[in-house]
Scaffold this motif. Structure first.
Motif, PDB file in Angstrom:
ATOM      1  N   GLY A 177     -61.816 -69.419   0.440  1.00  0.00           N
ATOM      2  CA  GLY A 177     -60.771 -70.002  -0.099  1.00  0.00           C
ATOM      3  C   GLY A 177     -60.129 -69.121  -1.664  1.00  0.00           C
ATOM      4  N   VAL A 178     -60.561 -67.873  -1.701  1.00  0.00           N
ATOM      5  CA  VAL A 178     -60.350 -67.190  -2.797  1.00  0.00           C
ATOM      6  C   VAL A 178     -59.496 -66.337  -2.376  1.00  0.00           C
ATOM      7  CG1 VAL A 178     -61.172 -65.884  -4.881  1.00  0.00           C
ATOM      8  CG2 VAL A 178     -62.308 -67.727  -4.278  1.00  0.00           C
ATOM      9  N   ALA A 179     -58.268 -65.893  -3.138  1.00  0.00           N
ATOM     10  CA  ALA A 179     -57.389 -64.597  -2.882  1.00  0.00           C
ATOM     11  C   ALA A 179     -57.679 -63.688  -4.076  1.00  0.00           C
ATOM     12  CB  ALA A 179     -56.013 -65.280  -2.876  1.00  0.00           C
ATOM     13  N   ARG A 180     -58.083 -62.608  -3.998  1.00  0.00           N
ATOM     14  CA  ARG A 180     -57.808 -61.520  -4.933  1.00  0.00           C
ATOM     15  C   ARG A 180     -56.691 -60.717  -4.763  1.00  0.00           C
ATOM     16  NH1 ARG A 180     -62.470 -63.168  -3.242  1.00  0.00           N
ATOM     17  NH2 ARG A 180     -64.396 -63.201  -4.278  1.00  0.00           N
ATOM     18  N   VAL A 181     -56.145 -61.051  -6.019  1.00  0.00           N
ATOM     19  CA  VAL A 181     -54.542 -60.338  -6.076  1.00  0.00           C
ATOM     20  C   VAL A 181     -54.635 -58.991  -7.025  1.00  0.00           C
ATOM     21  CG1 VAL A 181     -52.301 -61.020  -7.447  1.00  0.00           C
ATOM     22  CG2 VAL A 181     -53.808 -62.784  -6.432  1.00  0.00           C
ATOM     23  N   ASN A 182     -53.844 -58.245  -6.150  1.00  0.00           N
ATOM     24  CA  ASN A 182     -53.663 -56.687  -6.564  1.00  0.00           C
ATOM     25  C   ASN A 182     -52.399 -56.313  -6.239  1.00  0.00           C
ATOM     26  OD1 ASN A 182     -54.327 -54.315  -7.727  1.00  0.00           O
ATOM     27  ND2 ASN A 182     -55.531 -53.530  -6.004  1.00  0.00           N
ATOM     28  N   ALA A 200     -47.711 -72.401   2.192  1.00  0.00           N
ATOM     29  CA  ALA A 200     -47.732 -71.418   3.323  1.00  0.00           C
ATOM     30  C   ALA A 200     -47.124 -70.005   3.111  1.00  0.00           C
ATOM     31  CB  ALA A 200     -46.436 -72.366   4.527  1.00  0.00           C
ATOM     32  N   PRO A 201     -47.329 -69.195   4.277  1.00  0.00           N
ATOM     33  CA  PRO A 201     -46.993 -67.727   4.077  1.00  0.00           C
ATOM     34  C   PRO A 201     -45.665 -67.737   4.193  1.00  0.00           C
ATOM     35  CG  PRO A 201     -47.780 -67.951   6.416  1.00  0.00           C
ATOM     36  CD  PRO A 201     -47.960 -69.555   5.697  1.00  0.00           C
ATOM     37  N   ASP A 202     -44.854 -66.676   3.378  1.00  0.00           N
ATOM     38  CA  ASP A 202     -43.588 -66.375   3.278  1.00  0.00           C
ATOM     39  C   ASP A 202     -43.189 -65.681   4.569  1.00  0.00           C
ATOM     40  OD1 ASP A 202     -41.102 -65.217   2.814  1.00  0.00           O
ATOM     41  OD2 ASP A 202     -41.405 -64.886   0.570  1.00  0.00           O
ATOM     42  N   ASP A 203     -42.095 -66.106   5.341  1.00  0.00           N
ATOM     43  CA  ASP A 203     -41.677 -65.412   6.389  1.00  0.00           C
ATOM     44  C   ASP A 203     -40.847 -64.084   6.028  1.00  0.00           C
ATOM     45  OD1 ASP A 203     -39.115 -66.431   6.274  1.00  0.00           O
ATOM     46  OD2 ASP A 203     -39.285 -67.952   7.462  1.00  0.00           O
ATOM     47  N   TYR A 204     -40.442 -63.868   5.006  1.00  0.00           N
ATOM     48  CA  TYR A 204     -39.582 -63.048   4.209  1.00  0.00           C
ATOM     49  C   TYR A 204     -38.526 -62.739   4.927  1.00  0.00           C
ATOM     50  CZ  TYR A 204     -44.139 -61.087   3.404  1.00  0.00           C
ATOM     51  OH  TYR A 204     -45.791 -61.026   2.791  1.00  0.00           O
ATOM     52  N   HIS A 205     -37.832 -63.845   5.444  1.00  0.00           N
ATOM     53  CA  HIS A 205     -36.410 -63.955   6.221  1.00  0.00           C
ATOM     54  C   HIS A 205     -35.613 -65.285   5.735  1.00  0.00           C
ATOM     55  CE1 HIS A 205     -37.245 -60.657   8.670  1.00  0.00           C
ATOM     56  NE2 HIS A 205     -38.447 -61.168   8.999  1.00  0.00           N
ATOM     57  N   THR A 206     -36.072 -66.471   5.924  1.00  0.00           N
ATOM     58  CA  THR A 206     -35.632 -67.868   5.797  1.00  0.00           C
ATOM     59  C   THR A 206     -35.037 -67.569   4.334  1.00  0.00           C
ATOM     60  OG1 THR A 206     -37.231 -68.715   7.213  1.00  0.00           O
ATOM     61  CG2 THR A 206     -35.882 -70.084   5.919  1.00  0.00           C
ATOM     62  N   GLN A 207     -33.763 -68.031   4.370  1.00  0.00           N
ATOM     63  CA  GLN A 207     -33.168 -68.024   2.924  1.00  0.00           C
ATOM     64  C   GLN A 207     -33.261 -69.636   2.495  1.00  0.00           C
ATOM     65  OE1 GLN A 207     -32.084 -65.273   1.478  1.00  0.00           O
ATOM     66  NE2 GLN A 207     -32.820 -64.240   3.173  1.00  0.00           N
ATOM     67  N   PRO A 208     -33.290 -69.627   0.955  1.00  0.00           N
ATOM     68  CA  PRO A 208     -33.550 -68.703   0.151  1.00  0.00           C
ATOM     69  C   PRO A 208     -34.990 -68.453  -0.245  1.00  0.00           C
ATOM     70  CG  PRO A 208     -33.024 -70.686  -1.166  1.00  0.00           C
ATOM     71  CD  PRO A 208     -33.168 -71.015   0.472  1.00  0.00           C
ATOM     72  N   LEU A 231     -57.869 -72.407  -2.051  1.00  0.00           N
ATOM     73  CA  LEU A 231     -56.665 -71.965  -0.998  1.00  0.00           C
ATOM     74  C   LEU A 231     -57.485 -72.613   0.202  1.00  0.00           C
ATOM     75  CD1 LEU A 231     -55.369 -68.704  -2.288  1.00  0.00           C
ATOM     76  CD2 LEU A 231     -54.005 -71.066  -1.999  1.00  0.00           C
ATOM     77  N   VAL A 232     -56.722 -72.759   1.196  1.00  0.00           N
ATOM     78  CA  VAL A 232     -57.463 -72.951   2.711  1.00  0.00           C
ATOM     79  C   VAL A 232     -58.036 -71.579   2.886  1.00  0.00           C
ATOM     80  CG1 VAL A 232     -56.766 -73.324   5.048  1.00  0.00           C
ATOM     81  CG2 VAL A 232     -55.365 -74.563   3.224  1.00  0.00           C
ATOM     82  N   PRO A 233     -59.254 -71.713   3.585  1.00  0.00           N
ATOM     83  CA  PRO A 233     -59.784 -70.418   3.755  1.00  0.00           C
ATOM     84  C   PRO A 233     -58.894 -69.384   4.952  1.00  0.00           C
ATOM     85  CG  PRO A 233     -61.403 -71.995   3.550  1.00  0.00           C
ATOM     86  CD  PRO A 233     -60.065 -72.824   3.636  1.00  0.00           C
ATOM     87  N   ASN A 234     -59.239 -68.293   4.757  1.00  0.00           N
ATOM     88  CA  ASN A 234     -58.430 -67.157   5.851  1.00  0.00           C
ATOM     89  C   ASN A 234     -57.182 -67.442   6.034  1.00  0.00           C
ATOM     90  OD1 ASN A 234     -60.989 -65.962   6.036  1.00  0.00           O
ATOM     91  ND2 ASN A 234     -61.865 -67.565   7.063  1.00  0.00           N
ATOM     92  N   THR A 235     -56.242 -67.743   4.988  1.00  0.00           N
ATOM     93  CA  THR A 235     -55.045 -68.092   5.192  1.00  0.00           C
ATOM     94  C   THR A 235     -54.194 -67.345   4.260  1.00  0.00           C
ATOM     95  OG1 THR A 235     -54.677 -69.831   3.642  1.00  0.00           O
ATOM     96  CG2 THR A 235     -55.124 -70.204   5.906  1.00  0.00           C
ATOM     97  N   ASP A 256     -45.599 -59.723  -1.452  1.00  0.00           N
ATOM     98  CA  ASP A 256     -46.184 -60.106  -0.193  1.00  0.00           C
ATOM     99  C   ASP A 256     -46.920 -61.133  -0.411  1.00  0.00           C
ATOM    100  OD1 ASP A 256     -44.581 -57.881   0.766  1.00  0.00           O
ATOM    101  OD2 ASP A 256     -46.573 -56.471   0.914  1.00  0.00           O
ATOM    102  N   ASN A 257     -47.230 -61.872   0.707  1.00  0.00           N
ATOM    103  CA  ASN A 257     -48.148 -62.953   0.638  1.00  0.00           C
ATOM    104  C   ASN A 257     -49.659 -62.633   0.080  1.00  0.00           C
ATOM    105  OD1 ASN A 257     -46.326 -64.712   2.004  1.00  0.00           O
ATOM    106  ND2 ASN A 257     -46.751 -63.921   4.094  1.00  0.00           N
ATOM    107  N   ILE A 258     -50.150 -63.560  -0.506  1.00  0.00           N
ATOM    108  CA  ILE A 258     -51.747 -63.274  -0.764  1.00  0.00           C
ATOM    109  C   ILE A 258     -52.666 -63.840   0.380  1.00  0.00           C
ATOM    110  CG2 ILE A 258     -51.380 -62.894  -3.137  1.00  0.00           C
ATOM    111  CD1 ILE A 258     -52.435 -66.060  -3.758  1.00  0.00           C
ATOM    112  N   THR A 259     -53.633 -63.291   0.489  1.00  0.00           N
ATOM    113  CA  THR A 259     -54.594 -63.756   1.712  1.00  0.00           C
ATOM    114  C   THR A 259     -55.950 -64.380   1.086  1.00  0.00           C
ATOM    115  OG1 THR A 259     -53.695 -62.097   2.830  1.00  0.00           O
ATOM    116  CG2 THR A 259     -55.590 -63.085   3.737  1.00  0.00           C
ATOM    117  N   SER A 260     -56.376 -65.538   1.207  1.00  0.00           N
ATOM    118  CA  SER A 260     -57.652 -66.157   0.908  1.00  0.00           C
ATOM    119  C   SER A 260     -58.726 -65.528   1.899  1.00  0.00           C
ATOM    120  CB  SER A 260     -57.383 -67.564   0.762  1.00  0.00           C
ATOM    121  OG  SER A 260     -57.452 -68.131   2.202  1.00  0.00           O
TER     122      SER A 260
END
Length: 187
Positions: free
Chosen positions: A131-136, A162-170, A74-78, A123-127
């Motif tokens: 560039g590694v996201a640890r998923v939990n 990109a991150p989910d904005d949690y609003h834009t449909q669908p 992933l893109v680092p720190n995103t 929820d979004n995952i964060t790298s």
């Protein structure tokens, strides 16, 4: 102070009338589906020309399914959108073969933990800097195996660019699908 006298026969009649006029008992709730599998994995393969990949482990826990593992490239720190999608098909180059977000209740898109959201919304995952996201993540309201309407076995997990904005449909405006993995039961 005066006390009213009511004959016992009248009290019995009133009790019978009250019982007849009460609302009928509610229909029993449908049985709660439970997971039949103990564990599943999703091997995340790159999509849309990315280098994103990883491995996730899924296990039933409490009121849903717990997802853990790592996603790299992933893109680092995103932040990146992270969802369960309706079809277990990652064959398209851009992973569109996985369909839309898993949504058996036909709800609007939203953030997990809020009253209105797709069953597959997380929820979004964060790298990190590498560039590694640890998923939990704990995905509530779904099962693993058993074939119920809310069963996620055999569906796909998607990581977005990109991150989910949690609003834009669908879809939360989360951008391209950069990794896809089918949820395969192993136990």
């Amino acid at each position: 102070m005066r006390t009213a006298f009511v004959p016992l026969g009248l009290l019995g009649s009133l009790a019978v009338l009250a019982a007849c006029s009460s609302t009928p008992p509610a229909a029993p709730a449908p049985p709660v589906a439970t997971s039949t599998a103990q564990q599943a994995v999703a091997v995340m393969a790159s999509a849309s020309g990315s280098r994103v990949s990883g491995k996730l482990t899924l296990a039933p826990m409490g009121d849903g399914v717990h997802i853990s593992g790592e996603v790299g490239g992933l893109v680092p720190n995103t932040q990146s959108g992270f969802h369960v999608h309706e079809k277990g098909d990652c064959s398209a180059v851009d992973a569109t073969s996985a369909g839309g977000h898993f949504n058996p209740a036909t709800s609007a898109h939203g953030r997990a933990g809020t009253p209105i959201h797709h069953a597959g919304d997380m929820d979004n995952i964060t790298s990190d800097a590498g560039g590694v996201a640890r998923v939990n993540v704990h995905l509530r309201g779904v099962t693993l195996g058993g074939g119920a309407a809310n069963d996620i076995a055999g569906r796909a997990v998607i990581v977005h660019a990109a991150p989910d904005d949690y609003h834009t449909q669908p879809t939360g405006n989360a951008g391209a699908r950069v990794a896809c993995g089918v949820i395969k039961v192993v136990q």
